[in-house]
Design a protein around this motif. Structure first.
Motif, short mmCIF file in Angstrom:
data_model
loop_
_atom_site.label_atom_id
_atom_site.label_comp_id
_atom_site.label_asym_id
_atom_site.label_seq_id
_atom_site.Cartn_x
_atom_site.Cartn_y
_atom_site.Cartn_z
N VAL A 1 103.74 1.23 99.15
CA VAL A 1 104.21 2.17 100.16
C VAL A 1 104.77 3.43 99.49
CG1 VAL A 1 106.00 2.51 101.92
CG2 VAL A 1 104.61 0.45 101.94
N LEU A 2 105.50 3.28 98.40
CA LEU A 2 106.02 4.44 97.69
C LEU A 2 104.89 5.30 97.11
CD1 LEU A 2 109.11 2.95 95.84
CD2 LEU A 2 109.11 4.59 97.72
N PHE A 3 103.82 4.66 96.63
CA PHE A 3 102.66 5.40 96.15
C PHE A 3 102.03 6.22 97.27
CE2 PHE A 3 97.99 5.22 96.16
CZ PHE A 3 97.74 6.21 95.21
N LEU A 4 101.81 5.59 98.42
CA LEU A 4 101.20 6.30 99.54
C LEU A 4 102.09 7.45 100.02
CD1 LEU A 4 99.76 3.28 101.55
CD2 LEU A 4 98.50 4.94 100.17
N PHE A 5 103.39 7.20 100.09
CA PHE A 5 104.33 8.23 100.52
C PHE A 5 104.32 9.41 99.56
CE2 PHE A 5 108.59 10.10 100.34
CZ PHE A 5 108.71 10.55 101.64
N SER A 6 104.37 9.14 98.26
CA SER A 6 104.41 10.23 97.28
C SER A 6 103.11 11.02 97.29
CB SER A 6 104.65 9.66 95.88
OG SER A 6 105.91 9.04 95.83
N ALA A 7 101.99 10.34 97.41
CA ALA A 7 100.70 11.05 97.45
C ALA A 7 100.60 11.91 98.71
CB ALA A 7 99.55 10.05 97.38
N LEU A 8 101.01 11.37 99.83
CA LEU A 8 100.97 12.13 101.08
C LEU A 8 101.92 13.32 101.03
CD1 LEU A 8 99.97 12.30 104.04
CD2 LEU A 8 101.99 10.93 104.64
N MET A 9 103.13 13.12 100.52
CA MET A 9 104.09 14.22 100.45
C MET A 9 103.65 15.27 99.43
SD MET A 9 106.41 13.95 102.64
CE MET A 9 105.46 13.07 103.83
N GLY A 10 102.99 14.86 98.36
CA GLY A 10 102.47 15.83 97.41
C GLY A 10 101.41 16.72 98.03
N THR A 11 100.55 16.11 98.85
CA THR A 11 99.52 16.89 99.54
C THR A 11 100.15 17.83 100.57
OG1 THR A 11 97.97 15.08 99.21
CG2 THR A 11 97.40 16.71 100.87
N ILE A 12 101.07 17.32 101.35
CA ILE A 12 101.74 18.16 102.35
C ILE A 12 102.51 19.29 101.67
CG2 ILE A 12 103.60 18.17 104.07
CD1 ILE A 12 102.65 15.38 104.90
N ASN B 1 100.83 26.60 99.89
CA ASN B 1 99.52 27.21 99.60
C ASN B 1 99.11 27.00 98.14
OD1 ASN B 1 99.09 28.14 102.24
ND2 ASN B 1 100.34 29.96 101.83
N TRP B 2 99.56 25.93 97.54
CA TRP B 2 99.25 25.54 96.17
C TRP B 2 99.64 26.62 95.16
CZ3 TRP B 2 98.37 20.52 95.92
CH2 TRP B 2 97.84 19.88 97.04
N THR B 3 100.59 27.49 95.54
CA THR B 3 101.05 28.52 94.61
C THR B 3 102.20 28.04 93.74
OG1 THR B 3 102.53 29.42 96.29
CG2 THR B 3 100.33 30.40 96.11
N GLU B 4 102.88 27.01 94.17
CA GLU B 4 103.98 26.44 93.41
C GLU B 4 103.56 25.02 93.03
OE1 GLU B 4 107.15 24.61 91.97
OE2 GLU B 4 106.80 24.00 94.01
N PRO B 5 102.95 24.84 91.86
CA PRO B 5 102.34 23.55 91.55
C PRO B 5 103.30 22.49 91.03
CG PRO B 5 101.92 25.07 89.78
CD PRO B 5 102.65 25.84 90.85
N VAL B 6 104.50 22.86 90.65
CA VAL B 6 105.39 21.90 90.00
C VAL B 6 105.80 20.78 90.96
CG1 VAL B 6 107.61 21.62 88.84
CG2 VAL B 6 106.22 23.62 88.38
N ALA C 1 104.79 16.90 90.48
CA ALA C 1 105.86 15.92 90.34
C ALA C 1 105.69 14.79 91.36
CB ALA C 1 107.22 16.58 90.53
N LEU C 2 105.33 15.12 92.58
CA LEU C 2 105.13 14.07 93.58
C LEU C 2 103.90 13.22 93.26
CD1 LEU C 2 106.09 16.07 96.75
CD2 LEU C 2 107.22 14.00 95.92
N TYR C 3 102.84 13.84 92.76
CA TYR C 3 101.66 13.07 92.37
C TYR C 3 101.96 12.18 91.17
CZ TYR C 3 98.67 15.77 95.51
OH TYR C 3 98.10 16.33 96.61
N LEU C 4 102.73 12.67 90.22
CA LEU C 4 103.11 11.83 89.08
C LEU C 4 104.02 10.69 89.50
CD1 LEU C 4 103.67 14.45 86.25
CD2 LEU C 4 101.82 12.79 86.45
#
Length: 133
Positions: A10-21, A27-32, A36-39
């Motif tokens: 569940v934490l993996f799915l949450f982090s991946a979803l929040m990273g995408t959101i 607008n993918w201009t601030e990649p850090v 961090a959420l994907y990592l």
């Protein structure tokens, strides 16, 4: 191990979803933040995968039984000294190190030997002779 695996899944799915959101909203201009959420999601997937792999190899624990009782997981948690002063000294030495991180490294260097002394004192508190317990 099932409960822990589900938690990290569940934490993996949450982090991946929040990273995408996060990436979409910036607008993918601030990649850090997205990275961090994907990592974080990747590390949760790593831990969850380990727990899943290990859970397949061992027998079910009493924690995994949905009809289990609290008394099934009771056991000896170890011996803890009721009158030990060493945790207080260790906490004070660690607070000194934390203060040193904010004030100056010289304070950290002063606190490291105190942490070592307090940890050794706490571990060997009941070893006063060759066969002492």
């Amino acid at each position: 191990m099932k409960v822990e695996f589900k938690l990290f899944a569940v934490l993996f799915l949450f982090s991946a979803l929040m990273g995408t959101i996060y990436g979409i909203f910036t607008n993918w201009t601030e990649p850090v933040g997205a990275v961090a959420l994907y990592l974080t999601g990747a590390l949760c997937a790593l831990i969850g995968g380990f727990l899943w792999w290990t859970g397949r190899k061992i027998d079910l624990r009493p924690d995994d039984d949905p009809l289990g009782e609290h008394s099934d997981v009771e056991g000896d948690y170890g011996f803890f000294s009721p009158h030990s002063w060493w945790p207080l000294f260790l906490g004070a030495a660690l607070a000194l190190i934390a203060l040193g991180l904010a004030v100056g490294w010289w304070l950290v260097m002063l606190g490291v030997p105190l942490v070592a002394l307090a940890a050794i004192g706490w571990v060997f508190e009941y070893f006063h002779g060759e066969h002492a317990i």
